[in-house]
Design a protein around this motif. Structure first.
Motif, PDB file in Angstrom:
ATOM      1  N   GLY A   1     -11.630  30.759  38.699  1.00  0.00           N
ATOM      2  CA  GLY A   1     -11.448  29.333  38.478  1.00  0.00           C
ATOM      3  C   GLY A   1     -12.759  28.573  38.428  1.00  0.00           C
ATOM      4  O   GLY A   1     -13.837  29.127  38.624  1.00  0.00           O
ATOM      5  N   ALA A   2     -12.655  27.281  38.148  1.00  0.00           N
ATOM      6  CA  ALA A   2     -13.815  26.403  38.008  1.00  0.00           C
ATOM      7  C   ALA A   2     -13.697  25.251  38.992  1.00  0.00           C
ATOM      8  O   ALA A   2     -12.591  24.831  39.354  1.00  0.00           O
ATOM      9  N   TYR A   3     -14.840  24.710  39.382  1.00  0.00           N
ATOM     10  CA  TYR A   3     -14.888  23.634  40.366  1.00  0.00           C
ATOM     11  C   TYR A   3     -15.941  22.614  39.962  1.00  0.00           C
ATOM     12  O   TYR A   3     -16.959  22.948  39.365  1.00  0.00           O
ATOM     13  N   VAL A   4     -15.687  21.351  40.317  1.00  0.00           N
ATOM     14  CA  VAL A   4     -16.697  20.304  40.239  1.00  0.00           C
ATOM     15  C   VAL A   4     -16.918  19.850  41.674  1.00  0.00           C
ATOM     16  O   VAL A   4     -15.988  19.394  42.341  1.00  0.00           O
ATOM     17  N   ASN A   5     -18.152  19.997  42.150  1.00  0.00           N
ATOM     18  CA  ASN A   5     -18.433  19.916  43.584  1.00  0.00           C
ATOM     19  C   ASN A   5     -17.447  20.860  44.290  1.00  0.00           C
ATOM     20  O   ASN A   5     -17.448  22.043  43.993  1.00  0.00           O
ATOM     21  N   ASP A   6     -16.601  20.406  45.166  1.00  0.00           N
ATOM     22  CA  ASP A   6     -15.663  21.318  45.828  1.00  0.00           C
ATOM     23  C   ASP A   6     -14.227  21.131  45.365  1.00  0.00           C
ATOM     24  O   ASP A   6     -13.295  21.625  45.997  1.00  0.00           O
ATOM     25  N   ARG A   7     -14.040  20.419  44.246  1.00  0.00           N
ATOM     26  CA  ARG A   7     -12.693  20.168  43.734  1.00  0.00           C
ATOM     27  C   ARG A   7     -12.394  21.081  42.554  1.00  0.00           C
ATOM     28  O   ARG A   7     -13.247  21.262  41.685  1.00  0.00           O
ATOM     29  N   PRO A   8     -11.183  21.623  42.491  1.00  0.00           N
ATOM     30  CA  PRO A   8     -10.836  22.433  41.325  1.00  0.00           C
ATOM     31  C   PRO A   8     -10.951  21.622  40.041  1.00  0.00           C
ATOM     32  O   PRO A   8     -10.610  20.438  40.006  1.00  0.00           O
ATOM     33  N   ALA A   9     -11.448  22.239  39.003  1.00  0.00           N
ATOM     34  CA  ALA A   9     -11.573  21.612  37.692  1.00  0.00           C
ATOM     35  C   ALA A   9     -10.484  22.161  36.783  1.00  0.00           C
ATOM     36  O   ALA A   9     -10.282  23.373  36.711  1.00  0.00           O
ATOM     37  N   ARG A  10      -9.792  21.262  36.072  1.00  0.00           N
ATOM     38  CA  ARG A  10      -8.758  21.660  35.125  1.00  0.00           C
ATOM     39  C   ARG A  10      -8.880  20.802  33.868  1.00  0.00           C
ATOM     40  O   ARG A  10      -9.118  19.593  33.943  1.00  0.00           O
ATOM     41  N   THR A  11      -8.681  21.427  32.731  1.00  0.00           N
ATOM     42  CA  THR A  11      -8.671  20.702  31.472  1.00  0.00           C
ATOM     43  C   THR A  11      -7.445  19.793  31.404  1.00  0.00           C
ATOM     44  O   THR A  11      -6.469  19.973  32.122  1.00  0.00           O
ATOM     45  N   ARG A  12      -7.495  18.832  30.511  1.00  0.00           N
ATOM     46  CA  ARG A  12      -6.307  18.039  30.198  1.00  0.00           C
ATOM     47  C   ARG A  12      -5.300  18.906  29.446  1.00  0.00           C
ATOM     48  O   ARG A  12      -5.663  19.860  28.759  1.00  0.00           O
ATOM     49  N   THR A  13      -4.042  18.540  29.550  1.00  0.00           N
ATOM     50  CA  THR A  13      -3.039  19.113  28.659  1.00  0.00           C
ATOM     51  C   THR A  13      -3.359  18.688  27.233  1.00  0.00           C
ATOM     52  O   THR A  13      -3.751  17.547  26.989  1.00  0.00           O
ATOM     53  N   ALA A  14      -3.205  19.604  26.302  1.00  0.00           N
ATOM     54  CA  ALA A  14      -3.570  19.302  24.915  1.00  0.00           C
ATOM     55  C   ALA A  14      -2.784  18.114  24.385  1.00  0.00           C
ATOM     56  O   ALA A  14      -1.550  18.134  24.397  1.00  0.00           O
ATOM     57  N   PRO A  15      -3.465  17.083  23.900  1.00  0.00           N
ATOM     58  CA  PRO A  15      -2.767  15.971  23.262  1.00  0.00           C
ATOM     59  C   PRO A  15      -2.481  16.315  21.806  1.00  0.00           C
ATOM     60  O   PRO A  15      -3.015  17.303  21.271  1.00  0.00           O
ATOM     61  N   PRO A  16      -1.688  15.517  21.117  1.00  0.00           N
ATOM     62  CA  PRO A  16      -1.620  15.659  19.661  1.00  0.00           C
ATOM     63  C   PRO A  16      -3.026  15.518  19.071  1.00  0.00           C
ATOM     64  O   PRO A  16      -3.871  14.784  19.598  1.00  0.00           O
ATOM     65  N   PHE A  17      -3.266  16.217  17.987  1.00  0.00           N
ATOM     66  CA  PHE A  17      -4.601  16.235  17.384  1.00  0.00           C
ATOM     67  C   PHE A  17      -5.125  14.822  17.152  1.00  0.00           C
ATOM     68  O   PHE A  17      -6.298  14.523  17.429  1.00  0.00           O
ATOM     69  N   GLU A  18      -4.246  13.931  16.687  1.00  0.00           N
ATOM     70  CA  GLU A  18      -4.695  12.573  16.343  1.00  0.00           C
ATOM     71  C   GLU A  18      -5.025  11.738  17.577  1.00  0.00           C
ATOM     72  O   GLU A  18      -5.581  10.649  17.458  1.00  0.00           O
ATOM     73  N   GLN A  19      -4.702  12.242  18.776  1.00  0.00           N
ATOM     74  CA  GLN A  19      -5.017  11.522  20.008  1.00  0.00           C
ATOM     75  C   GLN A  19      -6.154  12.176  20.792  1.00  0.00           C
ATOM     76  O   GLN A  19      -6.443  11.777  21.921  1.00  0.00           O
ATOM     77  N   ALA A  20      -6.825  13.148  20.209  1.00  0.00           N
ATOM     78  CA  ALA A  20      -7.863  13.890  20.926  1.00  0.00           C
ATOM     79  C   ALA A  20      -9.199  13.146  20.926  1.00  0.00           C
ATOM     80  O   ALA A  20      -9.624  12.602  19.906  1.00  0.00           O
ATOM     81  N   LEU A  21      -9.840  13.136  22.088  1.00  0.00           N
ATOM     82  CA  LEU A  21     -11.215  12.652  22.219  1.00  0.00           C
ATOM     83  C   LEU A  21     -12.120  13.880  22.166  1.00  0.00           C
ATOM     84  O   LEU A  21     -12.042  14.757  23.034  1.00  0.00           O
ATOM     85  N   VAL A  22     -12.951  13.949  21.161  1.00  0.00           N
ATOM     86  CA  VAL A  22     -13.701  15.162  20.842  1.00  0.00           C
ATOM     87  C   VAL A  22     -15.195  14.918  20.996  1.00  0.00           C
ATOM     88  O   VAL A  22     -15.735  13.960  20.432  1.00  0.00           O
TER      89      VAL A  22
END
Length: 271
Positions: free
Chosen positions: A141-162
């Motif tokens: 797994g991945a962490y930021v400082n001591d908190r677990p890091a998780r990606t966002r759930t995939a949005p529709p393509f037209e709503q993605a911040l890239v």
């Protein structure tokens, strides 16, 4: 019996070393930045710069690694290159986002990855101006400082911040601008932060939905790619290929495939 460390113990040791090296370099860069910092050299073009602090940071890191892990190989952006004898190679970017650092902007980082027999097993990205350190161990797994890091759930393509980035060679930048022009009407928006390592970590913690870039070097993406992947992202290049200088993409499942298909169709993998 064998006196070789088992994989889990070795990875724990490599993580501890990477964290300390990134912390030392980050503190040095944050607290030691000269007010009159200037360009020490250029690389691919007149705007692709190296500062004296890049060089000093890489030396600080490589000296620390040589003390803690003699025998390991090293690959660094500013010229450090040793083969090593242990099967471990450190892949180092002493300042990822040098232009940001030169201008006093906060989005710069120290990126340190450890490869074992060619596979990235540990990644650490320190972002001192954010007060954050991102880390991952393969399979843990991945962490930021001591908190677990998780990606966002995939949005529709037209709503993605890239997120994306641009190279420093004029012809490549022109083609990258054309890819971005084609992409902007199809997504929520795009961002250009200036540090590939931070962009990949921003995918890992949900500050970006996706990230892509052509022209990265191994030290740009080695640590951040593992962190994004361990946080739930898919990573790759062209269809069926690993991230590389040709193309690097990170996004959650569902969005990754759409972005990869669009970029491949548009020829984002070549200049």
């Amino acid at each position: 019996m064998t006196d070789q460390p088992q994989p889990q113990a070795l990875r724990a040791e490599l993580l501890a070393v990477a964290l300390e090296a990134a912390q030392r370099a980050g503190t040095f860069l944050r607290d030691g930045r000269p007010e009159d910092l200037g360009v020490a050299a250029t690389k691919s073009s007149a705007v692709d710069v190296v500062t004296e602090m890049d060089i000093a940071s890489e030396k600080l890191i490589t000296d620390f690694l040589a003390d803690r892990r003699p025998g390991d190989g090293v690959l660094g952006e500013e010229g450090a290159s040793t083969e090593g004898t242990t099967g471990v190679q450190w892949v180092i970017d002493p300042i990822d986002g040098t232009v940001n650092y030169l201008y006093g902007r906060p989005d710069w980082s120290v990126s340190i990855a450890a490869r074992k027999d060619g596979e990235t097993v540990v990644g650490v990205v320190g972002a001192p101006m954010r007060g954050e350190t991102y880390r991952a161990v393969l399979g843990e797994g991945a962490y930021v400082n001591d908190r677990p890091a998780r990606t966002r759930t995939a949005p529709p393509f037209e709503q993605a911040l890239v997120g994306t980035g641009f190279g420093y060679i004029a012809a490549r930048r022109a083609h990258q601008a054309e890819i971005a022009r084609q992409l902007i009407p199809r997504v929520r928006d795009i961002r250009r932060g200036g540090s590939a390592a931070i962009d990949l970590c921003d995918v890992a913690v949900g500050r970006l939905d996706a990230y892509y870039e052509r022209g990265l070097n191994p030290w740009d993406f080695a640590a951040g790619e593992l962190i994004a992947r361990e946080a739930g992202a898919l990573t790759g290049g062209r269809p069926g290929q690993a991230p590389s200088g040709e193309l690097t993409i990170a996004a959650p499942p569902g969005l990754f495939e759409q972005l990869q298909g669009f970029l491949d169709e548009q020829g984002a993998w070549h200049d």
